[in-house]
Design an enzyme around this catalytic site. Structure first.
Site, PDB file in Angstrom:
ATOM      1  N   GLU A   1     -22.412  13.875 -84.538  1.00 16.54           N
ATOM      2  CA  GLU A   1     -22.979  14.900 -84.022  1.00 16.54           C
ATOM      3  C   GLU A   1     -24.352  14.931 -84.650  1.00 16.54           C
ATOM      4  OE1 GLU A   1     -19.937  17.978 -82.379  1.00 16.54           O
ATOM      5  OE2 GLU A   1     -20.242  18.270 -84.540  1.00 16.54           O
TER       6      GLU A   1
ATOM      7  N   GLY B   1     -25.861  22.871 -80.162  1.00 20.04           N
ATOM      8  CA  GLY B   1     -26.038  23.966 -79.665  1.00 20.04           C
ATOM      9  C   GLY B   1     -27.732  24.098 -79.002  1.00 20.04           C
TER      10      GLY B   1
HETATM   11  P1  13P Z   1     -22.179  22.302 -78.823  1.00 21.21           P
HETATM   12  O1  13P Z   1     -21.644  21.349 -77.772  1.00 21.21           O
HETATM   13  O2  13P Z   1     -22.280  23.509 -78.397  1.00 21.21           O
HETATM   14  O3  13P Z   1     -23.664  21.623 -78.994  1.00 21.21           O
HETATM   15  O4  13P Z   1     -21.504  22.003 -80.101  1.00 21.21           O
HETATM   16  C1  13P Z   1     -21.373  20.702 -80.335  1.00 21.21           C
HETATM   17  C2  13P Z   1     -20.586  20.950 -81.967  1.00 21.21           C
HETATM   18  O5  13P Z   1     -20.943  21.248 -82.930  1.00 21.21           O
HETATM   19  C3  13P Z   1     -19.010  20.514 -81.769  1.00 21.21           C
HETATM   20  O6  13P Z   1     -18.501  20.427 -83.021  1.00 21.21           O
END
Ligand code: 13P
Length: 252
Positions: free
Chosen positions: A168, A174
Site C-alpha cells: 500500500e 485515501g
Molecule cells: P483506500 O482504499 O481508502 O485508499 O484505503 C486503502 C487502505 O489503506 C486499505 O488498508
C-alpha cells in the site's frame, strides 16, 4: 498456489447496525455469486464477534485491523492474538501505514505482532509501502525491501505459509491517486523476488500480494489483471456495498 483475495479494511467507520448490515449483505452476495476471490472484511474490534456469528466463514472471512505485539498482561487497550483466536478469528491486518504513522509502530513492533499472529494460527495481512517523498527520491524499492526483511527474517520459516502481504503506497491511500497498474506490478514482482531470494520459491509463489491504495470499482479490473497482483486491500470503497461487490467480481 496462492489465492486471489479481496479484503475490505473498514478502518474506524460504520456504527453497529451499519456494520452488521453490510457484513450480512456481503455474505449473501458471495453465497449467490460464488466469486473467485476469497473475501475478507476488517471491522473495528467491537464488531468482530458479532460478525463472526452473523456471517458464514465459508463465504466471508473476518479480520481484525490490528493485533497486540504482546502475549498478555498490563497493556491497556491492546487485544492479543490469543484473545482473537479464542473467538475464532483467523485473519488480522498487521503493520498498516496508519498505525506506523499515528501509533509509531516500528518494524520491530510489527515483527512481534506477526510472531503473535503466527503463534495463534492467525493469517496476517502484513502491510508495507513507501511514502511520497521516498518514491520521489527513487527509494521505494529499498524502503519496501527493508520493511519486508525487518519483519519476516524474524519469523519461523514454516509460518510464512500463512502470510499475506499488502503493498500500500502511502501516497495512494485515501487520496484518490492510485499507483498505475505498471507501477504496482513492478513493485509486486520486486516483493516476490525478495521473498524468493530470502525465503525460497515456495514462499514466493504461495504468498498472495494484494495492492491497496484508492482501489475502486472503475480501476479494480486493470489493477487485478497484473500477474503479480493477487487482489486488493480496499479502504473507502469497501464501505459501499455496490462498489465493493464490483471490486470482488473484478478479482478473477
Ligand atoms: P483506500 O482504499 O481508502 O485508499 O484505503 C486503502 C487502505 O489503506 C486499505 O488498508
Amino acid at each position: 498456489m496462492r489465492n486471489k483475495i479481496v479484503a475490505g479494511n473498514w478502518k474506524m467507520n460504520l456504527n453497529y447496525e451499519e456494520a452488521i448490515q453490510l457484513g450480512t449483505n456481503l455474505n449473501a452476495w458471495i453465497a449467490d455469486n460464488q466469486p473467485t476471490a476469497e473475501v475478507i472484511i476488517a471491522p473495528s474490534f467491537i464488531y468482530l464477534q458479532t460478525l463472526l456469528e452473523a456471517v458464514d466463514e465459508q463465504y466471508l472471512k473476518i479480520a481484525s485491523q490490528d493485533i497486540s505485539a504482546h502475549a498478555k498482561g498490563a497493556y491497556t487497550g491492546d487485544v492479543s492474538a490469543e484473545q482473537l483466536d479464542s473467538i475464532g478469528l483467523d485473519f488480522a491486518i498487521v503493520g498498516h501505514s496508519e498505525r506506523r504513522d499515528y501509533q509509531g509502530e516500528s518494524d520491530t513492533i510489527i515483527a512481534e505482532k506477526l510472531k503473535q499472529a503466527f503463534k495463534h494460527q492467525i493469517n496476517p495481512i502484513f502491510c508495507v509501502g513507501e511514502k511520497l517523498e521516498e518514491r520521489e527520491a527513487g527509494d521505494h524499492f529499498s524502503v519496501v525491501k527493508t520493511q519486508v526483511l525487518n519483519a519476516l527474517t524474524y519469523q519461523d520459516k514454516e509460518d510464512l505459509s500463512r502470510l499475506i502481504i499488502a503493498y500500500e503506497p502511502v501516497w495512494a491511500i485515501g487520496t484518490g491517486k492510485t499507483a498505475t497498474p505498471e507501477q504496482a506490478q513492478e513493485i509486486h514482482a520486486f516483493i516476490r523476488k525478495v521473498l524468493n531470494d530470502e525465503f525460497g520459491v515456495e514462499v514466493a509463489n504461495n504468498t498472495s500480494i494484494l495492492y491497496g491504495g484508492s482501489v475502486n470499482a472503475a480501476n479494480a479490473d486493470e489493477i487485478f489483471s497484473q500477474p503479480d497482483i493477487d487482489g486488493g486491500l480496499v479502504g473507502g470503497a469497501s464501505l459501499k456495498y455496490d462498489d465493493f461487490v464490483q471490486i470482488i467480481a473484478a478479482c478473477k
